[in-house]
Write a protein that holds these residues in place. Structure first.
Motif, mmCIF file in Angstrom:
data_model
loop_
_atom_site.group_PDB
_atom_site.id
_atom_site.type_symbol
_atom_site.label_atom_id
_atom_site.label_comp_id
_atom_site.label_asym_id
_atom_site.label_seq_id
_atom_site.Cartn_x
_atom_site.Cartn_y
_atom_site.Cartn_z
ATOM 1 N N UNK A 194 -7.738 -39.481 -17.116
ATOM 2 C CA UNK A 194 -8.525 -39.321 -18.339
ATOM 3 C C UNK A 194 -8.087 -40.376 -19.357
ATOM 4 N N UNK A 195 -8.436 -41.636 -19.103
ATOM 5 C CA UNK A 195 -7.940 -42.740 -19.947
ATOM 6 C C UNK A 195 -8.437 -42.692 -21.384
ATOM 7 N N UNK A 196 -9.495 -41.915 -21.640
ATOM 8 C CA UNK A 196 -10.054 -41.871 -22.994
ATOM 9 C C UNK A 196 -9.426 -40.791 -23.878
ATOM 10 N N UNK A 197 -8.412 -40.099 -23.369
ATOM 11 C CA UNK A 197 -7.767 -39.076 -24.199
ATOM 12 C C UNK A 197 -7.157 -39.711 -25.444
ATOM 13 N N UNK A 198 -7.407 -39.094 -26.572
ATOM 14 C CA UNK A 198 -6.916 -39.643 -27.828
ATOM 15 C C UNK A 198 -5.405 -39.503 -27.930
ATOM 16 N N UNK A 199 -4.793 -40.456 -28.614
ATOM 17 C CA UNK A 199 -3.359 -40.389 -28.904
ATOM 18 C C UNK A 199 -3.083 -39.148 -29.740
ATOM 19 N N UNK A 200 -2.078 -38.384 -29.333
ATOM 20 C CA UNK A 200 -1.750 -37.170 -30.062
ATOM 21 C C UNK A 200 -2.564 -35.959 -29.642
ATOM 22 N N UNK A 201 -3.322 -36.062 -28.540
ATOM 23 C CA UNK A 201 -4.073 -34.905 -28.043
ATOM 24 C C UNK A 201 -3.124 -33.734 -27.772
ATOM 25 N N UNK A 202 -3.618 -32.538 -28.031
ATOM 26 C CA UNK A 202 -2.817 -31.338 -27.808
ATOM 27 C C UNK A 202 -3.082 -30.839 -26.398
ATOM 28 N N UNK A 203 -2.056 -30.851 -25.578
ATOM 29 C CA UNK A 203 -2.147 -30.457 -24.169
ATOM 30 C C UNK A 203 -1.513 -29.081 -24.019
ATOM 31 N N UNK A 262 11.513 -28.881 -21.689
ATOM 32 C CA UNK A 262 11.257 -30.315 -21.520
ATOM 33 C C UNK A 262 9.968 -30.719 -22.227
ATOM 34 N N UNK A 263 8.953 -29.863 -22.192
ATOM 35 C CA UNK A 263 7.700 -30.162 -22.893
ATOM 36 C C UNK A 263 7.909 -30.178 -24.405
ATOM 37 N N UNK A 264 8.758 -29.276 -24.900
ATOM 38 C CA UNK A 264 9.100 -29.313 -26.332
ATOM 39 C C UNK A 264 9.788 -30.639 -26.676
ATOM 40 N N UNK A 265 10.681 -31.086 -25.798
ATOM 41 C CA UNK A 265 11.389 -32.346 -26.044
ATOM 42 C C UNK A 265 10.413 -33.513 -26.083
ATOM 43 N N UNK A 266 9.446 -33.530 -25.160
ATOM 44 C CA UNK A 266 8.467 -34.614 -25.126
ATOM 45 C C UNK A 266 7.580 -34.583 -26.368
ATOM 46 N N UNK A 267 7.240 -33.387 -26.830
ATOM 47 C CA UNK A 267 6.436 -33.262 -28.046
ATOM 48 C C UNK A 267 7.179 -33.815 -29.252
ATOM 49 N N UNK A 268 8.461 -33.479 -29.363
ATOM 50 C CA UNK A 268 9.262 -34.000 -30.472
ATOM 51 C C UNK A 268 9.401 -35.506 -30.377
ATOM 52 N N UNK A 269 9.517 -36.023 -29.161
ATOM 53 C CA UNK A 269 9.598 -37.477 -28.983
ATOM 54 C C UNK A 269 8.312 -38.141 -29.463
ATOM 55 N N UNK A 270 7.177 -37.512 -29.231
ATOM 56 C CA UNK A 270 5.911 -38.049 -29.737
ATOM 57 C C UNK A 270 5.895 -38.045 -31.267
ATOM 58 N N UNK A 271 6.339 -36.926 -31.845
ATOM 59 C CA UNK A 271 6.377 -36.835 -33.309
ATOM 60 C C UNK A 271 7.286 -37.909 -33.897
ATOM 61 N N UNK A 272 8.364 -38.223 -33.172
ATOM 62 C CA UNK A 272 9.312 -39.248 -33.625
ATOM 63 C C UNK A 272 8.867 -40.663 -33.287
ATOM 64 N N UNK A 273 7.657 -40.784 -32.739
ATOM 65 C CA UNK A 273 7.075 -42.094 -32.391
ATOM 66 C C UNK A 273 7.896 -42.842 -31.344
ATOM 67 N N UNK A 333 5.916 -44.309 -25.056
ATOM 68 C CA UNK A 333 5.450 -43.640 -23.826
ATOM 69 C C UNK A 333 5.199 -42.151 -23.985
ATOM 70 N N UNK A 334 5.360 -41.619 -25.190
ATOM 71 C CA UNK A 334 5.060 -40.203 -25.403
ATOM 72 C C UNK A 334 3.842 -40.089 -26.316
ATOM 73 N N UNK A 335 2.703 -39.754 -25.731
ATOM 74 C CA UNK A 335 1.458 -39.807 -26.504
ATOM 75 C C UNK A 335 0.771 -38.450 -26.644
ATOM 76 N N UNK A 336 1.395 -37.365 -26.163
ATOM 77 C CA UNK A 336 0.761 -36.053 -26.233
ATOM 78 C C UNK A 336 1.669 -35.032 -26.917
ATOM 79 N N UNK A 337 1.030 -34.013 -27.456
ATOM 80 C CA UNK A 337 1.738 -32.835 -27.950
ATOM 81 C C UNK A 337 1.478 -31.694 -26.967
ATOM 82 N N UNK A 338 2.527 -31.039 -26.504
ATOM 83 C CA UNK A 338 2.386 -29.993 -25.509
ATOM 84 C C UNK A 338 2.515 -28.612 -26.133
#
Length: 418
Positions: free
Chosen positions: A214-223, A273-284, A287-292
């Motif tokens: 799904x290459x068109x998913x927006x940056x910061x999409x909530x998964x 781990x999903x919480x960690x990836x979400x925080x990594x996205x928030x911290x910019x 390679x972390x482009x989603x919120x879980x």
């Protein structure tokens, strides 16, 4: 070309249901083209679908799993010819994705599936040509025994409250007599899934699959991840001990009173781990482009049963295991049904994690069917019983290596341009 409409068979119910979590799903015979001597060949497929229903009964999502188990079966058949206790597996996830822009109010529900692959070299020889195989010997011995004992005890408390005899009872004490049961392939797979290595790899695979498909998913999409499903194929259905371990693996949200500790298993490790990836996205972080998210993630007051990722297992096999071979179900004939409806596996409620959804094909896959679903050995890790020191394990590794290398060579030649 199919000659006849597939014949659907209703599987019998499991006897001694108060101690066996196994629920048999429907299978169907697929008639194919005529082969030698004018006989039609037939094989079977797992005729089931994951279904998520709302509280009012409305179907939110339905997903057929026949293709997954056909591919797994083809892979295992190519590797061993259905000999030896080995397992191949896929993971799938039911996901909804919400656009981060509230004005768009866009939401889609989808399924992501990928093979269970441990991206590593052979631990013994560091040989990239050695196919990936995994057994309990690949983790430090003490921790898997402690973990597996907790999984087994949790599962047994759920599905065998009366302590009725149902197969052998492993002690997980490291004794030689206990070794064969403890090293069953399903137990190696369960132990691996509860490691940090596994959940980090799986979370990354989810992100990669979303970006790829799904290459068109927006940056910061909530998964939002609702369910995780472990799809297993083996040469035999799981024994009583492995049933209990898998049920425990699916129910690790429950407090564990054994040894005064609490079992932190696959789903909780994955959620962390999903919480960690979400925080990594928030911290910019790159390679972390989603919120879980996952059900009731921000509602700690809700009961544990209503929170978190729901975990299920679907299991197909070509033969019946020794524990259940003597049971009434093994010899009970099944009757054709005019309906073509699959067995529905409800995923909206965690109570169905107290079941294993099993199909026993009870026959060898014809070569023609295998050609329809080409082996995918290079994309999968093979989980096997035995230790790395046994001759049978070395023989299985050699066979898996041969098939995988042949597959990779064929892919290389296919991509060669002259």
């Amino acid at each position: 070309m199919l000659i006849n409409k597939p014949t659907v068979f209703n599987a019998p119910t499991t006897p001694n249901a108060n101690c066996c979590p196994r629920t048999y799903v429907r299978t169907r015979n697929l008639s194919g083209q005529y082969v030698n001597h004018g006989h039609a060949y037939a094989t079977q497929e797992m005729h089931a679908a994951l279904v998520h229903k709302a509280k009012n009964g409305t179907v939110k999502y339905q997903y057929s799993i026949a293709e997954i188990h056909n591919q797994l079966r083809s892979t295992l058949t190519a590797e061993t010819g259905n000999q030896g206790n080995i397992v191949v597996a896929d993971l799938s996830f039911e996901i909804s994705i919400t656009d981060p822009d509230p004005a768009k109010n866009e939401k889609k529900r989808l399924h992501v599936t990928f093979p269970m692959k441990i991206p590593r070299y052979n631990r013994d020889k560091q040989d990239l040509t050695q196919a990936d195989c995994y057994s309990s010997s690949d983790i430090q011995v003490a921790r898997p025994l402690q973990l597996l004992k907790k999984l087994y005890t949790t599962g047994r408390k759920i599905c065998n409250v009366g302590e009725i005899d149902h197969g052998q009872k492993p002690k997980y004490d490291g004794s030689p007599a206990d070794g064969q049961l403890v090293r069953h392939s399903e137990q190696s797979l369960a132990a691996f899934l509860c490691t940090q290595e596994a959940v980090a790899m799986i979370a990354n695979r989810i992100s990669a699959a979303l970006r790829s498909n799904y290459p068109d998913l927006a940056y910061g999409s909530i998964v939002k991840i609702y369910t995780a499903v472990l799809h297993i194929h083996s040469n035999k259905t799981p024994c009583g001990a492995c049933e209990d371990v898998l049920i425990g693996l699916q129910n690790t949200y429950q407090p564990d009173e054994i040894q005064g500790g609490r079992l932190i298993g696959f789903t909780e490790c994955l959620e962390n781990e999903l919480r960690r990836k979400t925080q990594a996205h928030i911290n910019h972080e790159p390679n972390e482009s989603f919120k879980f998210k996952f059900p009731a993630m921000d509602k700690p007051a809700k009961p544990a049963r209503e929170r978190g990722v729901r975990f299920f297992t679907t299991y197909s096999a070509d033969n019946c295991d020794a524990t259940h071979r003597i049971a009434q179900v093994a010899g009970t004939p099944v009757k054709p049904d005019v309906s073509d409806a699959p067995t529905l596996i409800p995923t909206g409620s965690r109570k169905y994690s107290n079941h294993l959804w099993v199909a026993n094909f009870n026959k060898t896959m014809p070569e023609q069917f295998q050609q329809e679903y080409p082996p995918d050995t290079s994309q999968r890790t093979t989980f096997l019983s035995g230790s790395n020191e046994t001759a049978a394990t070395d023989s299985t590794k050699a066979r898996v290596t041969y098939v995988s290398n042949r597959e990779l060579q064929k892919l290389s030649l296919t991509g060669l341009k002259i």
